[in-house]
Motif scaffolding. Sequence first.
Motif, PDB file in Angstrom:
ATOM      1  N   ARG A 122      47.807  34.292  32.350  1.00 20.67           N
ATOM      2  CA  ARG A 122      48.454  35.283  32.775  1.00 20.67           C
ATOM      3  C   ARG A 122      50.146  35.162  33.152  1.00 20.67           C
ATOM      4  O   ARG A 122      49.955  33.987  34.039  1.00 20.67           O
ATOM      5  N   TYR A 161      47.264  34.623  44.021  1.00 17.15           N
ATOM      6  CA  TYR A 161      48.601  34.522  43.202  1.00 17.15           C
ATOM      7  C   TYR A 161      49.760  34.319  43.683  1.00 17.15           C
ATOM      8  O   TYR A 161      50.854  33.634  42.855  1.00 17.15           O
ATOM      9  N   ASN A 215      50.901  40.619  38.355  1.00 20.19           N
ATOM     10  CA  ASN A 215      50.404  40.102  37.136  1.00 20.19           C
ATOM     11  C   ASN A 215      50.527  40.897  35.898  1.00 20.19           C
ATOM     12  O   ASN A 215      50.366  42.136  36.156  1.00 20.19           O
ATOM     13  N   TYR A 217      49.062  41.905  33.378  1.00 17.40           N
ATOM     14  CA  TYR A 217      47.743  42.836  32.977  1.00 17.40           C
ATOM     15  C   TYR A 217      47.432  44.025  33.963  1.00 17.40           C
ATOM     16  O   TYR A 217      46.744  44.778  33.122  1.00 17.40           O
ATOM     17  N   TYR A 218      47.922  43.842  35.098  1.00 20.54           N
ATOM     18  CA  TYR A 218      47.644  45.084  35.825  1.00 20.54           C
ATOM     19  C   TYR A 218      48.535  46.192  35.205  1.00 20.54           C
ATOM     20  O   TYR A 218      48.181  47.527  35.055  1.00 20.54           O
TER      21      TYR A 218
HETATM   22 FE   LIG Z   1      43.990  39.798  38.977  1.00 19.96          FE
END
Ligand SMILES: [Fe+2]
Length: 336
Positions: A122, A161, A215, A217-218
Amino acid sequence: MIRSVVSTVALLALATPAFAAGEVNIYSSRHYDTDDALYSNFEDATGITVNRIEDNADVLIERMRSEGELGAADVFITVDASRIGRADAADLLQPIGSDKVDATVPANLHADNDHWIGISTRARLIFFDKNDVTEPPQTYEDLADPKYKGMICTRSGSNPYMLSLLGSIIAHDGEEAARAWVAGVKDNFAREPQGGDTDQLRGLISGECDIAVANHYYYARGLQSEVSGLTDGIETIGVVFPNQETTGTHINISAAGLAKYSPNPDNARAFIEYLLTPEAQQMIANGNNEFPVVEGVEPSEVVIGLGDFRRDELPVDAFSTRTDLAQKIYNEVGYK
Ligand SMILES: [Fe+2]
């Protein structure tokens, strides 16, 4: 007579692999809709029964620690380098010892001591409100520039993160530069850190934030499906792949490690190898719009649509081992 012999043989053929194959116990803090298919395909292909224990990473790490040598865990699966690093620092993992793993997983996504691997990746990106920001930050370092005062939203510094991101900045720029960066970003807050990555993106749409860190993918999820507070208005969000001219964009992992006291190490190894097959890679990556780690496997359409970018190839080891220091710096600076 002949019929009965045939059916006995057939029964034995069916029964033997399951008997010989046994089971594998997966302790996982990563759960997506595609996981059922992932595990049942492995069972179908090998005859090995998959037992799943799902909980958050800290609970699973604590459970492995307290189970000790009598532990049931064979494979530990989690997201974020800081979490797999924490399991390793607690001496809960051991070398995987697989030629297939060695040959397939890029070296920077594979622990030096062979205790864990990345199973998908990611990217941590900078997002901005296109209506308000004409010169968005192009690097993580830029986020500390006083010209962005009052504009930046991130989640808490205690989030894994954010720990991994700061760990990578420590690895690249050194501890003092990292400390100055934390202080600079804090000075630029639009609000105190709060919420998850989706909430940072929502802040761009609600107008609370001008610049956010999240990130990839959000954002991809907001494009692909209906995410409340995000999908409606997502076209006003601009995307920066940071550090293209310098170190490359920070890359984190979903990870799998071999448990130190694995009661079924051969099955654990077989399962980890299975995670690297093209079929499994597709399910793991696309279930959450992440990037596969195996060459030749494509990410989802929406992720392909984000475009190509230069990745930071810093070994994940280099920041998974610096997250304690990262937490100390966030605390000392008062970055909530
Ligand atoms: Fe996540």
